[in-house]
Write an enzyme that holds these catalytic residues in place. Structure first.
Site, PDB file in Angstrom:
ATOM      1  N   GLY A  15       0.820  -1.219   0.000  1.00  0.00           N
ATOM      2  CA  GLY A  15       0.000   0.000   0.000  1.00  0.00           C
ATOM      3  C   GLY A  15       0.847   1.259   0.000  1.00  0.00           C
ATOM      4  CG  ASP A  49      11.335 -13.695   1.033  1.00  0.00           C
ATOM      5  OD1 ASP A  49      10.088 -13.703   1.131  1.00  0.00           O
ATOM      6  OD2 ASP A  49      12.103 -13.641   2.016  1.00  0.00           O
ATOM      7  CB  SER A 109       5.389   0.492  13.112  1.00  0.00           C
ATOM      8  OG  SER A 109       4.036   0.542  13.498  1.00  0.00           O
ATOM      9  CE1 TYR A 138       4.721  -4.264  11.303  1.00  0.00           C
ATOM     10  CE2 TYR A 138       3.223  -3.156  12.819  1.00  0.00           C
ATOM     11  CZ  TYR A 138       3.996  -3.146  11.667  1.00  0.00           C
ATOM     12  OH  TYR A 138       4.048  -2.017  10.884  1.00  0.00           O
ATOM     13  CB  SER A 167      -2.696   5.516  10.304  1.00  0.00           C
ATOM     14  OG  SER A 167      -2.814   4.879  11.545  1.00  0.00           O
ATOM     15  NE  ARG A 176      -3.904   3.846  17.017  1.00  0.00           N
ATOM     16  CZ  ARG A 176      -3.330   3.453  15.871  1.00  0.00           C
ATOM     17  NH1 ARG A 176      -4.069   3.240  14.786  1.00  0.00           N
ATOM     18  NH2 ARG A 176      -2.031   3.281  15.811  1.00  0.00           N
TER      19      ARG A 176
HETATM   20  P1  NAI Z   1       1.875  -3.699   2.972  1.00  0.00           P
HETATM   21  O1  NAI Z   1       1.608  -4.960   3.725  1.00  0.00           O
HETATM   22  O2  NAI Z   1       0.807  -3.159   2.099  1.00  0.00           O
HETATM   23  O3  NAI Z   1       3.197  -3.866   2.095  1.00  0.00           O
HETATM   24  C1  NAI Z   1       4.326  -4.570   2.549  1.00  0.00           C
HETATM   25  C2  NAI Z   1       5.004  -5.164   1.329  1.00  0.00           C
HETATM   26  O4  NAI Z   1       6.153  -5.879   1.764  1.00  0.00           O
HETATM   27  C3  NAI Z   1       4.118  -6.165   0.558  1.00  0.00           C
HETATM   28  O5  NAI Z   1       4.009  -5.788  -0.792  1.00  0.00           O
HETATM   29  C4  NAI Z   1       4.823  -7.494   0.727  1.00  0.00           C
HETATM   30  O6  NAI Z   1       4.740  -8.332  -0.417  1.00  0.00           O
HETATM   31  C5  NAI Z   1       6.252  -7.070   1.008  1.00  0.00           C
HETATM   32  N1  NAI Z   1       6.943  -8.082   1.800  1.00  0.00           N
HETATM   33  C6  NAI Z   1       6.546  -8.646   2.957  1.00  0.00           C
HETATM   34  N2  NAI Z   1       7.433  -9.552   3.369  1.00  0.00           N
HETATM   35  C7  NAI Z   1       8.416  -9.562   2.435  1.00  0.00           C
HETATM   36  C8  NAI Z   1       9.606 -10.306   2.297  1.00  0.00           C
HETATM   37  N3  NAI Z   1       9.955 -11.230   3.198  1.00  0.00           N
HETATM   38  N4  NAI Z   1      10.391 -10.088   1.222  1.00  0.00           N
HETATM   39  C9  NAI Z   1      10.035  -9.144   0.291  1.00  0.00           C
HETATM   40  N5  NAI Z   1       8.906  -8.414   0.372  1.00  0.00           N
HETATM   41  C10 NAI Z   1       8.110  -8.630   1.436  1.00  0.00           C
HETATM   42  O7  NAI Z   1       2.303  -2.634   4.084  1.00  0.00           O
HETATM   43  P2  NAI Z   1       2.319  -1.045   3.949  1.00  0.00           P
HETATM   44  O8  NAI Z   1       1.138  -0.504   4.615  1.00  0.00           O
HETATM   45  O9  NAI Z   1       2.626  -0.690   2.567  1.00  0.00           O
HETATM   46  O10 NAI Z   1       3.570  -0.696   4.876  1.00  0.00           O
HETATM   47  C11 NAI Z   1       4.875  -0.598   4.355  1.00  0.00           C
HETATM   48  C12 NAI Z   1       5.868  -0.593   5.516  1.00  0.00           C
HETATM   49  O11 NAI Z   1       5.591   0.489   6.392  1.00  0.00           O
HETATM   50  C13 NAI Z   1       5.815  -1.870   6.368  1.00  0.00           C
HETATM   51  O12 NAI Z   1       7.125  -2.177   6.785  1.00  0.00           O
HETATM   52  C14 NAI Z   1       4.978  -1.456   7.553  1.00  0.00           C
HETATM   53  O13 NAI Z   1       5.311  -2.208   8.695  1.00  0.00           O
HETATM   54  C15 NAI Z   1       5.354   0.011   7.696  1.00  0.00           C
HETATM   55  N6  NAI Z   1       4.290   0.798   8.311  1.00  0.00           N
HETATM   56  C16 NAI Z   1       3.189   1.122   7.566  1.00  0.00           C
HETATM   57  C17 NAI Z   1       2.196   1.897   8.126  1.00  0.00           C
HETATM   58  C18 NAI Z   1       1.031   2.373   7.317  1.00  0.00           C
HETATM   59  O14 NAI Z   1       0.263   3.165   7.836  1.00  0.00           O
HETATM   60  N7  NAI Z   1       0.857   1.945   6.087  1.00  0.00           N
HETATM   61  C19 NAI Z   1       2.261   2.319   9.537  1.00  0.00           C
HETATM   62  C20 NAI Z   1       3.476   1.913  10.212  1.00  0.00           C
HETATM   63  C21 NAI Z   1       4.449   1.198   9.602  1.00  0.00           C
HETATM   64  C1  15L Z   2       1.044  -0.177  11.177  1.00  0.00           C
HETATM   65  O1  15L Z   2       2.177  -0.354  11.590  1.00  0.00           O
HETATM   66  C2  15L Z   2       0.473  -0.995  10.084  1.00  0.00           C
HETATM   67  O2  15L Z   2       1.454  -1.463   9.183  1.00  0.00           O
HETATM   68  C3  15L Z   2      -0.616  -0.257   9.317  1.00  0.00           C
HETATM   69  O3  15L Z   2      -1.311  -1.186   8.502  1.00  0.00           O
HETATM   70  C4  15L Z   2      -1.590   0.433  10.268  1.00  0.00           C
HETATM   71  O4  15L Z   2      -2.304  -0.526  10.975  1.00  0.00           O
HETATM   72  C5  15L Z   2      -0.836   1.345  11.216  1.00  0.00           C
HETATM   73  O5  15L Z   2       0.252   0.691  11.836  1.00  0.00           O
HETATM   74  C6  15L Z   2      -1.707   1.942  12.342  1.00  0.00           C
HETATM   75  O6  15L Z   2      -1.271   1.935  13.484  1.00  0.00           O
HETATM   76  O7  15L Z   2      -2.790   2.420  12.028  1.00  0.00           O
END
Ligand code: NAI
Ligand code: 15L
Length: 269
Positions: A15, A49, A109, A138, A167, A176
């Site tokens: 995302g 990966d 995060s 996590y 977020s 929140r």
């Molecule tokens: P998401 O779940 O949509 O995307 C994560 C991506 O990482 C996925 O496309 C997945 O295929 C890839 N991935 C997972 N494990 C993998 C691996 N072992 N090797 C290669 N690729 C792998 O998550 P999002 O929302 O895009 O978040 C991105 C990053 O930001 C994450 O690290 C998440 O923890 C962090 N984050 C996101 C927040 C948000 O509000 N979207 C809030 C806090 C942290």
């Molecule tokens: C995160 O760390 C998650 O990756 C994201 O999907 C949201 O849940 C966000 O925190 C949150 O706290 O809203």
């Protein structure tokens, strides 16, 4: 450090990765994409990966910096978190160190500090130096990532900005989130600041917009040059009418990590 131009974007199919693929090129970056899943419409993306050290070695070669978003982004069994988020992040840091990549921006995060009580009206904002209180395996993996970043700075001179993202979605969808929301445009501003600021060593920042109901201190992010332009407040009336005000008796409402403290969403894969 000269301004970075070619950036490895891990997690490019996710995302946040998808949002940043559309927003970051405006800042002049060329993005090299990496994800375990194919990145739609991007045949040149590296599909691998984080456990694949050879692929990581290729991926980091010649880049000016890494924006590390890949990983499990919700709660999961410890073994899965260990593989993707802990070993995977270690593999990325090792690859970057061996290739001489000078800087990583790490998607930490708010869940690294998720059990921290949310400040009530009039109480001070939560500083980045607050003790880490992960709310999940996590969140624990993000806490590990921040420590790994500190080690690679102290031992190897590899710089990191760890961004404790709140977020980051197109709109806030809960009461929140009025406190922790980061608009995608502010996300791009913050990542750009983290990629280009001089001499960051290992700097920890919170990642959110300039929300009226902000819970944490953005001063370390602002010190990088981040100047947030958005505020969740225009969404407050509708969300509070639908969901009510936060209830301080409800554990999911009184901690930074929200429902991750008692009913975390589970990684579906
Ligand atoms: P998401 O779940 O949509 O995307 C994560 C991506 O990482 C996925 O496309 C997945 O295929 C890839 N991935 C997972 N494990 C993998 C691996 N072992 N090797 C290669 N690729 C792998 O998550 P999002 O929302 O895009 O978040 C991105 C990053 O930001 C994450 O690290 C998440 O923890 C962090 N984050 C996101 C927040 C948000 O509000 N979207 C809030 C806090 C942290
Ligand atoms: C995160 O760390 C998650 O990756 C994201 O999907 C949201 O849940 C966000 O925190 C949150 O706290 O809203």
């Amino acid at each position: 450090m000269p301004a970075p131009r070619t950036i490895l974007l891990t997690g490019a199919a996710g995302g946040l990765g998808t949002l940043m693929r559309s927003l970051l090129p405006e800042y002049g970056y060329t993005l090299r994409l990496f994800d375990a899943r194919p990145v739609e419409g991007e045949p040149g993306a590296i599909t691998a990966d984080l456990g694949d050290k050879e692929a990581l070695g290729e991926a980091v070669r010649g880049v000016d910096a890494v924006l590390h978003l890949a990983g499990i982004s919700l709660e999961a069994p410890f073994e899965k978190i260990l593989r993707s988020n802990i070993e995977g992040t270690y593999n990325l840091y090792e690859a970057a160190r061996l290739a001489g990549v000078p800087r990583i921006v790490f998607a930490s995060s708010n869940h690294a500090v998720g059990f921290t009580p949310a400040p009530r009206a009039g109480e001070p904002l939560i500083p980045v130096g607050t003790p880490r209180r992960p709310d999940t395996f996590y969140g624990l993996s993000k806490s590990f990532g921040e420590d790994l970043a500190q080690l690679y700075w102290d031992k190897h001179g590899l710089e990191t900005v760890s961004v404790r993202i709140g977020s980051c979605f197109p709109e806030p969808t809960s009461v929140r989130m009025l406190s922790v929301w980061m608009s995608p445009a502010d996300g791009a501003r913050l990542f750009h600041a983290a990629l280009t600021a001089e001499e960051v060593g290992h700097t920890v920042v919170y990642g959110s917009s300039a929300n009226t109901r902000l819970w944490w201190d953005l001063s370390t992010a602002r010190a990088l040059g981040y100047d947030p332009q958005d505020d969740s407040e225009p969404y407050a009336g509708k969300l509070i009418a639908e969901q009510g005000e936060l209830d301080p008796e409800n554990p999911a409402h009184r901690h930074l990590g929200g429902h991750f403290v008692n009913d975390p969403p589970i990684w579906p894969y």
